[in-house]
Design an enzyme around this catalytic site. Structure first.
Site, PDB file in Angstrom:
ATOM      1  N   SER A  82       0.677  -1.223  -0.202  1.00 26.51           N
ATOM      2  CA  SER A  82       0.013  -0.121   0.446  1.00 26.51           C
ATOM      3  C   SER A  82       0.758   1.139  -0.444  1.00 26.51           C
ATOM      4  O   SER A  82       1.993   1.455  -0.517  1.00 26.51           O
ATOM      5  CB  SER A  82      -0.965  -0.075   0.763  1.00 26.51           C
ATOM      6  OG  SER A  82      -2.100   0.438   0.671  1.00 26.51           O
ATOM      7  N   ASP A 170      -1.573  14.571  12.657  1.00 29.31           N
ATOM      8  CA  ASP A 170      -1.591  15.226  12.104  1.00 29.31           C
ATOM      9  C   ASP A 170      -0.956  15.343  10.542  1.00 29.31           C
ATOM     10  O   ASP A 170      -1.997  16.549   9.691  1.00 29.31           O
ATOM     11  CB  ASP A 170      -1.242  16.961  12.888  1.00 29.31           C
ATOM     12  CG  ASP A 170      -1.640  16.920  14.535  1.00 29.31           C
ATOM     13  OD1 ASP A 170      -2.874  16.691  14.625  1.00 29.31           O
ATOM     14  OD2 ASP A 170      -1.189  17.649  15.795  1.00 29.31           O
ATOM     15  N   HIS A 229      -7.530  -7.032   0.733  1.00 26.30           N
ATOM     16  CA  HIS A 229      -6.146  -5.275   0.687  1.00 26.30           C
ATOM     17  C   HIS A 229      -5.048  -5.826   1.585  1.00 26.30           C
ATOM     18  O   HIS A 229      -3.747  -5.556   0.971  1.00 26.30           O
ATOM     19  CB  HIS A 229      -6.927  -3.956   0.708  1.00 26.30           C
ATOM     20  CG  HIS A 229      -6.418  -2.993   1.010  1.00 26.30           C
ATOM     21  ND1 HIS A 229      -5.245  -2.572  -0.490  1.00 26.30           N
ATOM     22  CD2 HIS A 229      -5.103  -2.025   1.584  1.00 26.30           C
ATOM     23  CE1 HIS A 229      -4.051  -1.592   0.100  1.00 26.30           C
ATOM     24  NE2 HIS A 229      -3.910  -1.255   1.100  1.00 26.30           N
TER      25      HIS A 229
END
Length: 249
Positions: A82, A170, A229
């Site tokens: 990924s 963040d 996945h």
């Protein structure tokens, strides 16, 4: 710069470097890495802004490729899943001379329309001051995430003792458009590449193959039945067998 876990010893086989996906860690790959290390040295890393690796203000694929290059000291094979697969492809296109073979697990060098913002929102919603155990955190995550397997995966990045996530949420949120995208890097990687996908996943489709072959002309494609996945977790033995056969060919 990158925290790494190494299994096995150096042999005549090229070493293998493993790069995990978004919200993952080197620890996620422990069992698979140990099995693959039967014939070679295998190193799994925590990518930047993940696990025990350093946190930065950026999270682009040229950044991650440069990180990976810093821990390679001989020609190596690389396996990326990924997000880690995109980082591996970026490394192959920018530093082809340091790679021998590459396995890309269930991702293509394209921009995807989906986002993982919901996962970030779910982790942020956990009231860490009320967490005494992993079970406490799981109960809170269950309010937003139904899939127990996904919750278990995310909770591997929770430091319960310190009541904090081992993820720079963040920055990952701010950089999400770059994470789901893929940069225009130029160049071509001429080495052998295996695009290993889950038969039940939609991340790599027939429509992606022309783009893949333009960048990786020696690309081969293998689908693992019964896998989605997270193919290395869904069908670990089939995944390991495919990787071993390709690297040893």
């Amino acid at each position: 710069m990158l925290h790494a876990i190494t299994h096995g010893i150096s042999t005549e086989c090229a070493p293998l470097l493993i790069a995990h996906g978004l919200f993952g860690s080197a620890r996620n790959w422990g069992v698979v890495a140990k099995r693959l290390s039967a014939t070679r040295r295998v190193t799994a890393v925590d990518m930047r802004n993940h696990g025990a690796s350093a946190w930065f203000e950026s999270h682009g694929y040229t950044d991650m490729a440069a990180d990976l290059a810093t821990i390679i000291n001989e020609r190596t094979d690389i396996l990326g899943h990924s997000m880690g697969g995109k980082a591996a492809m970026a490394l192959a296109l920018t530093r082809p001379e340091i790679l021998r073979k590459m396995v890309v697990a269930d991702i293509a060098p394209v921009t995807y329309a989906h986002t993982q913002q919901s996962m970030i929102d779910a982790m942020r919603a956990v009231e860490l001051d009320r967490v005494e155990s992993r079970r406490d955190a799981d109960a809170q995550l269950a309010e937003r995430i139904d899939d127990a397997g996904v919750r278990a995966f995310l909770l591997q990045s929770l430091n319960v003792k310190e009541r904090r996530w081992r993820l720079n949420l963040d920055v990952l949120e701010h950089e999400m458009s770059r994470i789901v995208g893929f940069p225009e890097l130029g160049g071509v990687f001429e080495g052998p590449v295996l695009f290993l996908t889950g038969a039940e996943s939609t991340y790599v489709t027939a429509a992606h193959r022309s783009r893949i072959r333009a960048l990786f002309p020696k690309a081969r494609f293998v689908r693992i039945p019964g896998a989605g996945h997270w193919l290395h977790a869904d069908r670990p033995r089939a995944f390991e067998a495919a990787v071993t056969a390709f690297l040893g060919a």
